[in-house]
Design an enzyme around this catalytic site. Structure first.
Site, PDB file in Angstrom:
ATOM      1  N   ASP A 135       0.919  -1.372  -0.087  1.00 16.50           N
ATOM      2  CA  ASP A 135      -0.005  -0.207  -0.079  1.00 16.50           C
ATOM      3  C   ASP A 135       0.942   1.126   0.055  1.00 16.50           C
ATOM      4  O   ASP A 135       1.546   1.405   0.839  1.00 16.50           O
ATOM      5  CB  ASP A 135      -1.026  -0.156   1.498  1.00 16.50           C
ATOM      6  CG  ASP A 135      -1.859   1.156   1.462  1.00 16.50           C
ATOM      7  OD1 ASP A 135      -1.771   2.193   0.632  1.00 16.50           O
ATOM      8  OD2 ASP A 135      -2.982   1.058   2.115  1.00 16.50           O
ATOM      9  N   HIS A 136       0.956   1.899  -1.127  1.00 13.33           N
ATOM     10  CA  HIS A 136       2.038   2.970  -1.299  1.00 13.33           C
ATOM     11  C   HIS A 136       1.397   4.236  -0.121  1.00 13.33           C
ATOM     12  O   HIS A 136       2.297   5.195  -0.129  1.00 13.33           O
ATOM     13  CB  HIS A 136       1.926   3.421  -2.783  1.00 13.33           C
ATOM     14  CG  HIS A 136       3.198   4.180  -3.010  1.00 13.33           C
ATOM     15  ND1 HIS A 136       4.124   4.306  -2.414  1.00 13.33           N
ATOM     16  CD2 HIS A 136       3.338   4.723  -4.283  1.00 13.33           C
ATOM     17  CE1 HIS A 136       5.054   4.950  -3.124  1.00 13.33           C
ATOM     18  NE2 HIS A 136       4.733   4.967  -4.375  1.00 13.33           N
TER      19      HIS A 136
END
Ligand code: CAO
Length: 445
Positions: free
Chosen positions: A417-418
């Site tokens: 998850d950036h």
């Protein structure tokens, strides 16, 4: 007999030469007193000119794009008998709405003050917006729409921030609201985003095709697990900004070690697979990289770091995918992990998993290595923030010390998850994992 009345732009405060952006009536239309006739829009506000009396529109004297000021002739109205005629009509107080990202100047406010500006409501998925949105008293800021369109949308419970605009200057017109409602009502359940996902999308529904027109077909119902997991996968796929980082690990030594241990452990009823080593290596890496062993707190402005390391493993069953969780992997040996892995995957395939067996995971592994493929982009199992995909290990020529040698290479695909993990940390995590797996001694330390 009808009297003809000139309807002119009433007192609109300091506004002058305001463009007409919408004409809401047509020649021959029957209108009631207060019905909106035209809409004007300056860069500060939207102004709607209402009918001063009921009657029939005889002619329209303006067109979209014309600039008007107080006293400009709007239309000729054949007024109902008994209504005043002859004098230019000053329409009832106009309705003014703040234009997007702009406040109405105090001097320009009509006798009925513009409603207070409030931030847009949290967007609702298309179907839910129709069903549950409360009529809003204040305009949704950030959208262009006349007061009448806003009123129309409020009556239907439509959140205007979800509606596409087809009018000039990205303006939402009544037809846009109507087509939004039609689309929402006709959307098949699978085409709409998962309920409660709060997704900022207003997409047209998927086309409905009668496939039997093109050849024989058979309809197969989705399994219970597929029906349950589908909306969650969909939500995770569209709501988490995924980045997938790939790597290849030389597991030649690990495989040699595994083969040596295999027979001895088989006697103890343990099937030692590569996956058990992967679970152990991931657990070690999660300890080193706490942001991977975390979840975003509700609201998304802080991280919950977990002090335990529970790893979920995706298991393919005839009914669909399930993810049982192995607890405290950082404190367990590879053989113990292998034993648990075997019993959990057997329970999964025999549909004997308890709900608690699938709860509490910090990170997931999806291994397709027994099947094939070189890489894939796994979907994060929210609220976790990363997942490791494992593909099939193959013997490949690798350049070592000036010569090509055959090495067993294992492809890994790490999705993260950036919002939580930046690219450098993602690359460091997979590199660390690579180091642990390519030198099995480090893993056993
Ligand atoms: N590369 C090459 N061979 C591999 C491998 C890899 N990465 N991983 C496993 N194998 C081999 C094993 O060694 C085994 O070989 P043998 O039969 O010769 O011993 C064979 O493939 C089958 O392994 P397995 O699948 O029985 O065991 P596992 O521990 O690797 O995996 C489990 C267990 C439960 C994860 C697996 O059976 C499974 O269900 N995988 C599918 C997961 C899945 O569907 N993920 C997709 C999620 S997204 O939809």
């Amino acid at each position: 007999m009808a009297n003809t009345m000139e309807v002119k732009v009433p007192d609109i405060g300091d506004f002058k030469d305001v463009p007409v952006v919408e004409i809401m009536v047509s020649v021959g239309a029957r209108i009631e007193k207060e019905d909106p006739l035209i809409s004007l829009e300056s860069d500060k506000a939207t102004i709607e000119v209402p009918a001063p009396a009921g009657g029939t529109v005889k002619s329209i004297e303006v067109k979209v794009g014309d600039k008007v000021s107080q006293g400009s002739l709007v239309l000729m109205l054949d007024v109902d008998e008994g209504a005043a005629a002859g004098t230019p009509a000053s329409a009832a107080p106009v309705a003014v709405t703040a234009a997007p990202a702009a406040a109405v100047p105090a001097a320009a406010q009509p006798s009925a003050p513009a409603p207070a500006v409030q931030p847009p409501a949290a967007p609702l998925p298309a179907a839910a917006a129709i069903a549950v949105a409360e009529p809003a008293a204040a305009p949704v800021v950030g959208v262009h729409a006349s007061p009448s369109v806003r009123r129309f949308a409020r009556e239907l419970g439509v959140d205007l921030s979800q509606v596409g605009a087809s009018g000039p200057k990205a303006r939402i017109v009544k037809e846009d609201v109507q087509s939004f409602v039609k689309r929402a009502l006709s959307a098949p359940p699978m085409a709409a985003p998962a309920r409660g996902a709060g997704l900022p999308f207003d997409l047209p529904p998927l086309p409905q095709v009668d496939f039997s027109k093109f050849g024989p077909v058979e309809t197969l119902p989705l399994s219970r697990i597929q029906k349950l997991s589908g909306p969650n996968l969909h939500r995770n796929w569209v709501s988490i900004p995924h980045v997938t980082q790939f790597d290849e690990v030389d597991i030649t030594d690990l495989e040699a070690f595994r083969k040596v241990q295999l027979e001895a452990l088989k006697k103890q009823g343990v099937r030692l697979t590569v996956l058990a080593f992967l679970v152990k290596a991931v657990a070690r890496a999660l300890r080193e990289f706490p942001t991977f062993n975390a979840s975003l707190a509700p609201g998304g402005d802080s991280l919950v770091l977990k002090k335990y390391v529970h790893v979920g493993v995706a298991v393919d069953t005839p009914d669909g995918l399930v993810v049982p969780v192995i607890r405290d992997c950082d404190r367990k040996g590879v053989s113990e992990i292998a034993r648990e892995l075997a019993s959990l995957s057997e329970a999964a395939r025999e549909k004997k998993l308890k709900p608690t067996d699938m709860q509490g995971g910090c990170f997931s592994i999806s291994s397709l290595g027994g099947i094939g493929g070189t890489a894939f982009t796994p979907i994060i199992n929210a609220p976790e923030v990363a997942i490791l995909g494992v593909s099939k290990a193959t013997i490949r020529p690798v350049y070592v010390d000036g010569a090509f040698v055959p090495r067993l290479m294992l492809p890994l695909s790490l999705s993260y998850d950036h919002r939580v993990v930046d690219g450098a940390t993602g690359a460091r995590f997979i590199t660390h994992l690579n180091g642990l797996l390519s030198d099995v001694r480090r893993l056993l330390l």
